[in-house]
Motif scaffolding. Structure first.
Motif, mmCIF file in Angstrom:
data_model
loop_
_atom_site.group_PDB
_atom_site.id
_atom_site.type_symbol
_atom_site.label_atom_id
_atom_site.label_comp_id
_atom_site.label_asym_id
_atom_site.label_seq_id
_atom_site.Cartn_x
_atom_site.Cartn_y
_atom_site.Cartn_z
ATOM 1 N N ALA A 760 0.845 -1.178 -0.099
ATOM 2 C CA ALA A 760 0.040 0.123 0.025
ATOM 3 C C ALA A 760 0.945 1.085 -0.131
ATOM 4 C CB ALA A 760 -0.824 0.046 1.068
ATOM 5 N N THR A 761 0.341 2.493 -0.033
ATOM 6 C CA THR A 761 1.334 3.686 -0.375
ATOM 7 C C THR A 761 0.616 4.715 0.673
ATOM 8 O OG1 THR A 761 -0.073 4.503 -2.108
ATOM 9 C CG2 THR A 761 1.853 3.109 -2.634
ATOM 10 N N VAL A 762 1.467 5.503 1.005
ATOM 11 C CA VAL A 762 1.110 6.966 1.726
ATOM 12 C C VAL A 762 1.835 7.865 1.228
ATOM 13 C CG1 VAL A 762 0.429 5.827 3.933
ATOM 14 C CG2 VAL A 762 2.744 6.404 3.787
ATOM 15 N N SER A 763 1.575 9.000 1.166
ATOM 16 C CA SER A 763 2.479 10.180 0.698
ATOM 17 C C SER A 763 2.156 11.418 1.493
ATOM 18 C CB SER A 763 1.995 10.453 -0.838
ATOM 19 O OG SER A 763 0.638 10.807 -0.927
ATOM 20 N N VAL A 764 3.014 12.353 1.173
ATOM 21 C CA VAL A 764 2.934 13.670 1.754
ATOM 22 C C VAL A 764 3.714 14.849 0.792
ATOM 23 C CG1 VAL A 764 5.132 13.548 3.048
ATOM 24 C CG2 VAL A 764 3.260 14.963 3.828
ATOM 25 N N LEU A 916 10.403 -1.539 1.720
ATOM 26 C CA LEU A 916 10.108 0.120 1.636
ATOM 27 C C LEU A 916 10.563 0.633 0.328
ATOM 28 C CD1 LEU A 916 11.012 1.109 5.351
ATOM 29 C CD2 LEU A 916 8.796 0.991 4.175
ATOM 30 N N GLU A 917 9.712 1.485 -0.577
ATOM 31 C CA GLU A 917 10.204 2.036 -1.804
ATOM 32 C C GLU A 917 9.673 3.584 -1.657
ATOM 33 O OE1 GLU A 917 9.669 -1.996 -4.395
ATOM 34 O OE2 GLU A 917 8.512 -0.135 -4.987
ATOM 35 N N LEU A 918 10.703 4.257 -1.716
ATOM 36 C CA LEU A 918 10.276 5.887 -1.475
ATOM 37 C C LEU A 918 10.582 6.385 -2.988
ATOM 38 C CD1 LEU A 918 9.835 8.475 0.046
ATOM 39 C CD2 LEU A 918 12.442 8.560 0.460
ATOM 40 N N ASP A 926 6.483 21.791 -6.020
ATOM 41 C CA ASP A 926 6.474 20.900 -4.771
ATOM 42 C C ASP A 926 6.954 19.621 -5.263
ATOM 43 O OD1 ASP A 926 6.004 20.233 -2.407
ATOM 44 O OD2 ASP A 926 3.738 20.918 -2.347
ATOM 45 N N LEU A 927 7.154 19.072 -4.130
ATOM 46 C CA LEU A 927 7.923 17.785 -3.806
ATOM 47 C C LEU A 927 7.063 16.451 -3.206
ATOM 48 C CD1 LEU A 927 10.379 16.183 -5.150
ATOM 49 C CD2 LEU A 927 11.229 16.308 -2.692
ATOM 50 N N GLU A 928 6.404 15.713 -3.843
ATOM 51 C CA GLU A 928 5.624 14.582 -3.160
ATOM 52 C C GLU A 928 6.503 13.503 -2.919
ATOM 53 O OE1 GLU A 928 1.704 12.001 -3.857
ATOM 54 O OE2 GLU A 928 2.698 12.764 -5.469
ATOM 55 N N LEU A 929 6.402 13.065 -1.454
ATOM 56 C CA LEU A 929 7.265 11.728 -0.976
ATOM 57 C C LEU A 929 6.331 10.796 -1.031
ATOM 58 C CD1 LEU A 929 9.625 13.434 1.668
ATOM 59 C CD2 LEU A 929 10.122 12.923 -0.790
ATOM 60 N N GLU A 930 6.390 9.886 -1.613
ATOM 61 C CA GLU A 930 5.219 8.704 -1.681
ATOM 62 C C GLU A 930 6.305 7.476 -1.350
ATOM 63 O OE1 GLU A 930 2.026 7.538 -4.898
ATOM 64 O OE2 GLU A 930 3.945 6.067 -5.154
ATOM 65 N N LEU A 931 5.592 6.788 -0.065
ATOM 66 C CA LEU A 931 6.346 5.628 0.427
ATOM 67 C C LEU A 931 5.297 4.383 0.212
ATOM 68 C CD1 LEU A 931 8.679 4.606 2.238
ATOM 69 C CD2 LEU A 931 6.941 5.035 4.359
#
Length: 965
Positions: A760-764, A916-918, A926-931
């Motif tokens: 699954a993924t989360v992002s900020v 874990l894949e970043l 802007d920069l989105e970090l998706e993990l």
């Protein structure tokens, strides 16, 4: 940004900045038709006026901009949304077709009363030859070119429903134009926008002199207002139009860039100016919620034009591509603010910033009830000259609109004819110098002399010839990119001057390599440059590239051919059932608007059949203990699935079902037809594609669907694959030796005996201001790429969670260094490893320098086969985890989608190859970090905690780079 774009429901709001400019011109020009938009519809049948009235009532009720009045109150222009009402429809008995057209043009020029909110008029002609006709006239303050399609679409739906005595189905719009206007005004006053305007003005002022073409009867006026105008159409010959799409693909340029280059060349031909500005009229709808709205959103974006007559058209296109990308990133900057800021710098009373406008557009399409709409002329002009490129299916037309007080019909004709001749010559041979088909520019009276380069300063340390060329590339691209190098000439750079320290970033590096290709005819690998991003490093790369430039591409038959090192590994992993889904590479896209599904199926089948890699069949040669493949198998055939009972389950099956690599084509495609939606799932096995290939396939499918000329000739992957270099393995192993291969991660559950790939993924988002400060330190001062920043943040976050102080992170390298590899479909990626070492209490500056230098070493050794590195460093790993490291990081730019695709859809379910894949994804400013995280090992709460730790680390780094991570 502090402003929020949201539904407010207010009936009174400030006018947007663009609306205020139109209103002012309207007020000062005494009821001009300059901003009337008359749309003429020749119906294929008799019009039911009652149904038409009902449909118009629905459209006006749905779109508040069509029932809005404008009033100046206390020095502010306000817009007030009025109650819904049916616009009056005037019905006239038609005479001849010519009389109807003439009457429609006259009525299209009648003024509006904006204070009363009458921004829409409607006239119907009964008994017109060929059936009835309809004229809709809308004021530009309420619509733009984009708005015409939703206006006509909504009208058609509502008309059809009215004929059946029904109310049309329609979802409530998420926003109305007044919501945008409030947001637009707040944005215009935001400090970051103000700063960006001042910076952009600095870059525009030297290009901003008045642009005067041969045949100008008088100098441009010092003010704006009503301009008498005329239009002339210049159709592009069908045999030329049919090849424009192929030319775009071959030059790797969008149609906008292609035409932008042609307009520059034609303007140079008739002005003699090598540097000037052109105003691109852009849609400026940067939020998906704005796409279905009717309203005036457009902005004028000044594009800097630089033309060298010794360039070829292809070279000019490459330059135009760089400028278009850079300038269009500023389309949110208010044009009026830019004009004011530039005028303050040049100290002139001239108010216009650009004299020539440029529009590239696809006019609204026809309908079963009416022929393609025609936008009638209003006998006015918005610029001294405006070039409008209309694409209607396979037909291309150039329209030149000109101010008749300033230019003659003859001057307009010369410009249009030059554009047609230039494009005709370019599709025949884009590498011909411009001088061969443009001729000598005339001596235009009043033309300002082109600028001459500043005299070179004396060299303190002479550069070699190769280094001088490299230094010139540094200066050209960094200066053009708006990051002025602190030198006046290339001679002031030293051999060890670092591109990133001088203010460059990864996207500018790509631009510079494209400039090197334009100037010197060589393709340079970003990997080679990133290994040593200095003047000397680039000089060495140029020399090496020129040495291999003329090597012929080897001929390759269908095999059997030996699989690459990566393919060998993927074949083996495909034997492990629990890993098989992770090595499929699904791309799922939703299509925009009405889709010709049969044409889409043909386009997908055409592309799948063209590429040798997608016809591969793999087998194991047991004697050699090596996997081989052939590329002469039958291609995959697209399936079309109509309204599956469970769309999610159907899509999951398409995206996760394994292949029999020995017998099946290693790709499948499915077109899923839902209620009003079309979804394309393209699912190749990773053994034959990489991420780059997926974009190539989407672009070619889009081109085949649109029938944009011939597709690029397919390239066999074996002809361009970069050979591995086992001699580099030792250097990689030595660099990584001593790093822990199994770091302590914040697992919520222990690993099983077999690796789980469900994810699954989360992002900020970091936020624009934080990213700006971060780049000032990491990029501006230390020369670090986005990838290096992401790797350092991930290592710091893991260290703060108690996971040790030394990490290995896997990352991909494209492996496309060979000539011709850019358009190939295949699996070229190699896996590299970067070390993030926080031992010894380094400062942020020291950590970034460590990661940067280690990444450079990884690029240098990129041809070392990953399998051999794994075998040397980690020969006894178990099957419960990935080899060498459970961590993966990459950086990317937000991908562009070609029409007809609307958006990417996330695969569901999701599978990953690591734990874990970043992904650090550059989205505008802007920069989105998706993990992505393995759900068998981590809870969502833990993944969010890691992202929060990365954001906190980014804040610490930007606030105090001398502190410790």
């Amino acid at each position: 940004m502090s402003a929020e774009l949201r539904r407010r429901g207010e009936r009174t709001a400030p006018a947007s900045a663009g609306q205020e400019r139109l209103w002012l011109i309207e007020e000062t020009s005494g009821g001009s038709a300059t901003y009337n938009v008359p749309v003429f519809l020749a119906w294929r049948e008799r019009i039911d006026v009652a149904a038409l009235a009902s449909a118009l009532e629905f459209v006006v009720e749905r779109h508040e901009a069509l029932r809005t009045a404008y009033e100046l109150r206390d020095g502010r222009l306000l817009q007030t949304v009025l109650d819904p009402r049916t616009p009056p429809i005037e019905v006239i008995d038609a005479d001849s077709a010519e009389a109807v057209r003439a009457e429609a043009e006259r009525r299209g020029r009648e003024p509006f009363d904006l204070a009363k909110g009458t921004v829409l008029r409607c006239v119907v002609w009964r008994g017109s030859p060929g059936c009835d006709a309809l004229l809709l006239v809308v004021h530009h303050i309420a619509v733009d070119g984009w708005s015409l399609q939703p206006l006509l679409d909504d009208l058609a739906v509502a008309y059809d429903a009215a004929l059946e005595g029904k109310r049309p189905p329609a979802d409530e719009l998420p926003l109305q134009y007044a919501d945008f206007a409030v947001w637009d005004r707040a944005m215009a006053q935001a400090p970051e926008i103000r700063r960006a305007v001042e910076e952009r003005a600095d870059h525009l002022v030297e290009f901003s002199r008045a642009l005067v073409l041969d045949g100008c009867t008088r100098n441009p006026a010092a003010d704006e207002g009503s301009r008498p105008g005329r239009q002339r159409d210049f159709p592009i010959p069908p045999e030329v139009s049919a090849r424009v799409g192929h030319l775009s693909l071959s030059l790797r340029a969008t149609p906008f860039v292609l035409w932008f280059a042609a307009v520059q060349a034609a303007l140079y031909r008739w002005s003699g100016r090598r540097e000037f500005l052109v105003g691109a009229v852009t849609a400026n709808r940067n939020h998906p919620e704005l796409e279905p709205l009717i309203g005036f959103f457009v902005n004028t974006v000044p594009l800097r034009c630089a033309v060298d007559p010794d360039w070829s058209f292809a070279e000019l296109c490459r330059k135009a591509r760089t400028e278009a990308y850079r300038s269009l990133s500023h389309q949110k900057l208010p044009f009026d603010q830019l004009t004011t800021a530039v005028n303050a710098r040049r100290g002139t009373g001239r108010s216009s910033l650009v004299d020539v406008g440029f529009v590239h557009q696809a006019p609204p399409t026809g309908h079963t009830r009416w022929a393609p709409p025609v936008e009638l002329p209003t006998e006015t002009a918005k610029f001294d000259l405006m070039v409008i490129v209309n694409e209607v299916g396979d037909d291309l037309t150039v329209t030149v609109e000109y101010d008749t007080d300033r230019y003659s019909d003859e001057a307009c004709g010369r410009l249009g004819e030059t554009l047609v001749a230039l494009l005709t010559a370019a599709v025949g041979d884009p590498d011909r110098p411009l001088t061969e088909f443009l001729g000598e520019p005339p001596a235009v009276q009043g033309r300002e002399a082109t600028s001459t380069p500043a005299p070179r300063k004396r060299e303190s340390a002479p550069l070699t010839r190769e280094q001088r060329r490299a230094a010139e590339l540094f200066v050209a691209v960094l200066s053009d990119g708006g990051r002025r190098v602190g030198v006046g000439a290339a001679d002031e750079l030293t051999a060890d001057a670092d591109f990133f320290v001088l203010g460059g970033h990864s996207l500018l590096a790509v631009s510079m390599l494209a400039e090197a290709e334009r100037r010197y005819g060589v393709e340079l690998s970003p990997r080679v440059f990133l290994t040593d991003p200095t003047v000397a490093g680039l000089a060495e790369a140029l020399t090496s590239a020129e040495a291999r430039r003329d090597a012929p591409m080897p001929a390759v038959d269908d095999g059997p051919l030996p699989a690459t090192s990566a393919q060998q590994r993927f074949w083996l992993l495909d034997r492990m059932p629990w890993l098989r889904p992770a090595y499929l590479s699904p791309t799922v896209v939703e299509l925009a608007g009405d889709t010709d599904r049969e044409a889409l199926r043909r386009a997908v089948d055409t592309v799948l059949a063209r590429h040798p890699a997608l016809r591969s069949r793999f087998s194991l040669d047991r004697k050699e203990r090596r996997v081989h493949y052939r590329t002469d198998g039958p291609p995959a055939v697209t399936t079309v699935t109509a309204a599956p009972a469970d769309p999610r389950a159907h899509l999951a099956e398409i995206c996760t079902t394994p292949f029999d690599l020995a017998k099946e084509a290693p790709v499948r495609a499915d077109i899923m037809c839902l209620d009003g939606r079309t979804v394309l799932a393209l699912v190749p096995h990773h053994i034959v594609v990489d991420g780059w290939s997926a974009q190539v396939l989407l672009d070619q499918i889009a081109a085949a669907y649109r029938r944009d000329g011939d597709l690029a000739e397919p390239v066999h992957p074996a002809a361009v694959a970069e050979p591995v270099d086992a001699d580099r393995v030792g250097a990689v192993v030595e660099r990584l030796r001593g790093a822990p291969l199994d770091p302590s991660l914040p697992h919520d559950r222990p690993r099983g005996e077999l690796q789980s790939t469900s994810a699954a993924t989360v992002s900020v988002f970091l936020g624009e201001e934080r990213l700006r400060r971060l780049r000032e330190v990491a990029v501006g001062e230390l020369g670090c790429s986005t990838f290096v920043i992401a790797a350092a943040l991930m290592g710091a976050a893991l260290a703060r969670g108690g996971g040790g102080r030394d990490f290995l992170l896997a990352f991909p390298w494209s492996g496309r260094d060979s000539t011709g590899a850019a358009d190939a479909v295949g699996m070229f990626v190699n896996t590299l490893v970067v070390r993030v070492d926080l031992t010894g209490e380094p400062t942020w500056r020291e950590l970034l320098a460590r990661v940067r230098d280690d990444a450079k070493a990884a690029y240098r050794d990129a041809t070392a086969p990953y399998d051999a590195v794994v075998e040397t460093l980690h020969p006894t790993r178990d099957l419960g985890r990935p080899p060498l490291t459970p961590l993966y990081v990459t950086s990317a730019k937000e991908p562009d989608l070609s029409v007809p695709f609307a958006r990417h859809l996330a695969p569901d379910p999701l599978f990953i190859k690591y734990e874990l894949e970043l992904t650090a994804l550059e989205r505008g400013d802007d920069l989105e970090l998706e993990l992505a995280y393995a759900t068998a090992l981590f809870d969502e709460r833990t993944a969010h905690g890691l992202l929060d730790a990365m954001v906190a680390a980014a804040a610490d780094l930007s606030d105090d780079p001398d502190s410790q991570p």
